[in-house]
Design a protein around this motif. Structure first.
Motif, PDB file in Angstrom:
ATOM      1  N   GLU A 164      37.989  -5.953 -35.913  1.00 23.93           N
ATOM      2  CA  GLU A 164      39.285  -5.327 -36.189  1.00 23.93           C
ATOM      3  C   GLU A 164      40.441  -6.333 -36.186  1.00 23.93           C
ATOM      4  O   GLU A 164      41.514  -6.061 -36.733  1.00 23.93           O
ATOM      5  N   ASP A 165      40.233  -7.516 -35.600  1.00 28.61           N
ATOM      6  CA  ASP A 165      41.274  -8.548 -35.616  1.00 28.61           C
ATOM      7  C   ASP A 165      41.570  -9.051 -37.027  1.00 28.61           C
ATOM      8  O   ASP A 165      42.606  -9.668 -37.261  1.00 28.61           O
ATOM      9  N   PHE A 166      40.660  -8.809 -37.948  1.00 25.99           N
ATOM     10  CA  PHE A 166      40.798  -9.336 -39.303  1.00 25.99           C
ATOM     11  C   PHE A 166      41.329  -8.308 -40.300  1.00 25.99           C
ATOM     12  O   PHE A 166      41.370  -8.578 -41.497  1.00 25.99           O
ATOM     13  N   GLN A 167      41.750  -7.140 -39.791  1.00 22.67           N
ATOM     14  CA  GLN A 167      42.323  -6.133 -40.692  1.00 22.67           C
ATOM     15  C   GLN A 167      43.568  -6.705 -41.336  1.00 22.67           C
ATOM     16  O   GLN A 167      44.397  -7.334 -40.685  1.00 22.67           O
ATOM     17  N   GLY A 168      43.668  -6.499 -42.643  1.00 24.77           N
ATOM     18  CA  GLY A 168      44.780  -7.052 -43.392  1.00 24.77           C
ATOM     19  C   GLY A 168      44.518  -8.461 -43.899  1.00 24.77           C
ATOM     20  O   GLY A 168      45.281  -8.981 -44.700  1.00 24.77           O
ATOM     21  N   VAL A 169      43.453  -9.095 -43.414  1.00 23.81           N
ATOM     22  CA  VAL A 169      43.101 -10.442 -43.845  1.00 23.81           C
ATOM     23  C   VAL A 169      41.803 -10.413 -44.638  1.00 23.81           C
ATOM     24  O   VAL A 169      41.690 -11.020 -45.700  1.00 23.81           O
ATOM     25  N   ILE A 177      34.787  -6.154 -42.972  1.00 32.00           N
ATOM     26  CA  ILE A 177      34.978  -5.831 -41.557  1.00 32.00           C
ATOM     27  C   ILE A 177      33.945  -4.805 -41.116  1.00 32.00           C
ATOM     28  O   ILE A 177      33.323  -4.952 -40.055  1.00 32.00           O
ATOM     29  N   ALA A 178      33.725  -3.772 -41.914  1.00 34.66           N
ATOM     30  CA  ALA A 178      32.735  -2.748 -41.583  1.00 34.66           C
ATOM     31  C   ALA A 178      31.331  -3.346 -41.532  1.00 34.66           C
ATOM     32  O   ALA A 178      30.533  -3.013 -40.646  1.00 34.66           O
ATOM     33  N   GLN A 179      31.029  -4.229 -42.470  1.00 33.93           N
ATOM     34  CA  GLN A 179      29.712  -4.879 -42.489  1.00 33.93           C
ATOM     35  C   GLN A 179      29.514  -5.734 -41.235  1.00 33.93           C
ATOM     36  O   GLN A 179      28.449  -5.709 -40.623  1.00 33.93           O
ATOM     37  N   GLU A 180      30.530  -6.458 -40.842  1.00 38.53           N
ATOM     38  CA  GLU A 180      30.453  -7.287 -39.633  1.00 38.53           C
ATOM     39  C   GLU A 180      30.227  -6.415 -38.398  1.00 38.53           C
ATOM     40  O   GLU A 180      29.398  -6.719 -37.545  1.00 38.53           O
ATOM     41  N   GLN A 181      30.967  -5.293 -38.303  1.00 38.91           N
ATOM     42  CA  GLN A 181      30.805  -4.404 -37.156  1.00 38.91           C
ATOM     43  C   GLN A 181      29.414  -3.786 -37.144  1.00 38.91           C
ATOM     44  O   GLN A 181      28.782  -3.685 -36.098  1.00 38.91           O
TER      45      GLN A 181
END
Length: 146
Positions: free
Chosen positions: A116-121, A127-131
């Motif tokens: 979630e730290d990368f939202q907007g980046v 991000i979903a795949q990483e989680q």
């Protein structure tokens, strides 16, 4: 949130030596690790061999690497071990770090970047795949009984 407690190397750890009270130290570390496991905080932890057993890989452009054999000169920049812990806050993580049964030495405490730290980046799909990958790996991890 996950935190890394980094145990800084010492001249003794870089020689691959244990102190004269090593048996007591290992017993205390075992008890401390068991406390963190029972509290559901400890995810992983290990000691590292001296830097003489390692290698550094420096990248100088895509595909160009330079490998340097250990040992490495600056002991203060090396690590001798780590704990990976999961806590609700930095204060909780700091509370565990303060309880490490060391007579001397230094530990660095650093939070991990979470997806979630990368939202907007990064794109939401990435991000979903990483989680999802992290959740899958966590479900496969061996569970130690408390």
């Amino acid at each position: 949130m996950r935190y890394l407690m980094i145990v800084k190397a010492t001249p003794m750890s870089e020689r691959g030596e244990f102190g004269p009270d090593a048996e007591k130290m290992f017993a205390e570390m075992n008890a401390f690790n068991n406390e963190m496991i029972a509290a559901g905080v400890m995810l992983d932890g290990a000691g590292l061999k001296p830097s003489s057993a390692g290698k550094r890989i420096r990248f100088e452009g895509r595909g160009k690497t330079i490998v340097t054999d250990g040992p490495f000169a600056e002991t203060k920049e090396l690590i001798a071990g780590y704990w990976l812990i999961e806590c609700k806050s930095m204060d909780e993580a700091l509370g565990w770090a303060r309880r490490i049964p060391f007579d001397d030495g230094e530990v660095e405490l650093r939070p991990f970047h979470e997806p979630e730290d990368f939202q907007g980046v990064a794109p939401d799909e990435v991000i979903a795949q990483e989680q999802a990958w992290r959740d899958e790996q966590a479900s496969k991890a061996a569970k130690t009984p408390a």
